[in-house]
Design a protein around this motif. Sequence first.
Motif, short mmCIF file in Angstrom:
data_model
loop_
_atom_site.label_atom_id
_atom_site.label_comp_id
_atom_site.label_asym_id
_atom_site.label_seq_id
_atom_site.Cartn_x
_atom_site.Cartn_y
_atom_site.Cartn_z
N GLU A 138 42.29 17.03 -8.34
CA GLU A 138 43.15 17.76 -9.27
C GLU A 138 42.73 19.21 -9.50
O GLU A 138 43.53 20.13 -9.38
N GLU A 139 41.46 19.45 -9.82
CA GLU A 139 41.03 20.81 -10.16
C GLU A 139 41.19 21.76 -8.98
O GLU A 139 41.69 22.88 -9.13
N GLU A 140 40.79 21.30 -7.81
CA GLU A 140 40.90 22.17 -6.64
C GLU A 140 42.36 22.40 -6.27
O GLU A 140 42.74 23.48 -5.81
N ALA A 141 43.20 21.39 -6.48
CA ALA A 141 44.63 21.54 -6.19
C ALA A 141 45.24 22.64 -7.06
O ALA A 141 46.06 23.45 -6.59
N ARG A 142 44.86 22.68 -8.33
CA ARG A 142 45.37 23.74 -9.21
C ARG A 142 44.97 25.11 -8.68
O ARG A 142 45.76 26.07 -8.72
N LEU A 143 43.75 25.21 -8.19
CA LEU A 143 43.25 26.48 -7.68
C LEU A 143 43.96 26.87 -6.39
O LEU A 143 44.45 28.00 -6.23
N ALA A 169 45.46 15.22 -7.27
CA ALA A 169 45.97 16.42 -6.60
C ALA A 169 47.47 16.33 -6.38
O ALA A 169 48.19 17.32 -6.50
N SER A 170 47.96 15.13 -6.10
CA SER A 170 49.40 14.95 -5.88
C SER A 170 50.20 15.16 -7.15
O SER A 170 51.32 15.66 -7.12
N ILE A 205 52.36 9.56 -0.78
CA ILE A 205 53.53 9.85 0.06
C ILE A 205 54.81 9.80 -0.77
O ILE A 205 55.68 10.67 -0.66
N ASN A 206 54.94 8.79 -1.59
CA ASN A 206 56.14 8.66 -2.43
C ASN A 206 56.31 9.87 -3.34
O ASN A 206 57.44 10.37 -3.54
N MET A 207 55.20 10.36 -3.90
CA MET A 207 55.27 11.52 -4.80
C MET A 207 55.72 12.76 -4.05
O MET A 207 56.59 13.51 -4.53
N PHE A 208 55.15 13.00 -2.88
CA PHE A 208 55.55 14.17 -2.09
C PHE A 208 57.00 14.04 -1.62
O PHE A 208 57.76 15.01 -1.63
N SER A 209 57.36 12.84 -1.19
CA SER A 209 58.72 12.61 -0.70
C SER A 209 59.76 12.86 -1.78
O SER A 209 60.77 13.53 -1.55
N SER A 210 59.50 12.34 -2.97
CA SER A 210 60.44 12.54 -4.08
C SER A 210 60.54 14.01 -4.47
O SER A 210 61.62 14.52 -4.77
#
Length: 541
Positions: A138-143, A169-170, A205-210
């Motif tokens: 999560e933290e690195e994704a925000r960055l 991160a998703s 995958i479901n989160m990215f797909s949606s």
Amino acid sequence: MDSTTETLQHHSLSVKLWPPSQSTRLMLVQRMTKNLTTPSIFSRKYGLLSKEEAEEDAKQIEELAFAAANQHYEKEPDGDGSSSVQIYAKESSKLMLEVIKRGPRTKEDGEEMIAEKATAASQTVFDISGGQRGFIEEEEARLLLGPLTEPGNSYTRICFSNKSFGLGASRVAAPILRLIKDQLTEVDLSDFIAGRPEEEALEVINMFSSALEGSQLRYLNLSHNALGEKGVRAFGALLKSQNNLEELHLMNDGISEEAAQAILELIPSTEKLKVLHFHNNMTGDEGAVAISEIVKHSPALEDFRCSSTRIGAEGGIALAKALGQCTHLKKLDLRDNMFGVEAGVALSEVLPAFPDLTEVYLSYLNLEDEGAEALASALKECAPSLEVLDLAGNDITAKAASSLAACIALKQFLTKLNLAENELQDEGAILIGKSLEEGHGQLIEIDLSTNSMKRAGARLLAQVAVNKPGLKMLNINGNFIPDEGIDEVKEILKHSLDMLGPLDENDPEGEDYDDGAEEEDADIRNDLDSKLKELHINKEE
């Protein structure tokens, strides 16, 4: 919860998000240094920075980005710090892009500061795939994803490859992707769930797909994700909304018969599809039938790769028939399958439909002489601009060499010819060599390794090679060339020995395939007279 408690918790959250720890700041400097020194499409255009210069620039970038973000934070001391983190990431990204476009400093501008910041509107590619493969939380994704949140950004292509996204991160990425999906045209999600448990991977995958559902993409890469049927269906929301795809990559994805059928069911239209890659899957014949249905409805297809997919004769025939609808095909790669003669012949029947064909990869298909001859005869009548012909590992003998040579003689734009791991012997090698004598000025590589070839064939190929100024590689390794034959080849190529490939697997004492080995040169040339005359006539047709 009372107001005092809310205030304390809010302040505590702010401290956690901003300012970043010294180790986090150092990590960013190290990552930027690596990105600035890693070869890329940008470095080929603008030049690659040295490690010392990249490290200096990375430190300056981080300091400037930190100062800008910290100044923002000081104006909003009661904030949670998230907006400062976004500014920190955004400024770092913008400044790093400017350094990349500036390229290495010259002595004249060595003392100048980083050039004026590039605006977000000038950026179209957002790529976090550089550097080491790693897990993203999560933290690195925000960055990392901060620049995508900037209002008015112009990113149209995103690449999240080489980074494994967890659930945290998703949850950061999904709302960001939902905000920008309408401006995206190219999405690369290859290798983005590596090492994750199946349950977590499917949820990601479901989160990215949606989040990306409804985007109108021209390019989609979902390779290297071990999807299987479950993974393909988890991408259902995204795939169902795609009507304008021009490129689809599903390599190394565990595409089984069921997964292939799912792809066929989910994608509503492939009428605009130009590139379709299915390399290294476990598709099999039944899966190939499903893929052939996709191919059949892809009339604009120019580049089709279905190599290493365990497809046999039945699936090969189905694919061949479907490819007949793809009259714009330029590149065909079906390597490493179990087609056999029947599928090879079926493919030869549709090759005339591809006048623009430039690259043909048909190695390791068990074609044998009959399949190879059928394909060579078909190619002879089409594909005048053919640049690559790969028929390695097909049990082709000297019997089929005449047909191959007649075809090759007409392909004056050839850059690469691969006939390795066959059984051409000297007779076949000489016929192939003779077909290359006239013209073929663009040849870069000739590979006739592992063909039970001896002295006569090797000598003829060396004589051909020495007259091709652009040739980079003549591979005759893994044959039965005697020591005196090797010496002869090296003497012929003495002024261009660098084009001769390694000879470490050559067996100078290999088994004789001709009982009259002492007179093999003369015998072979006598036997070839009529075939060479026929070849000459064919070349003039």
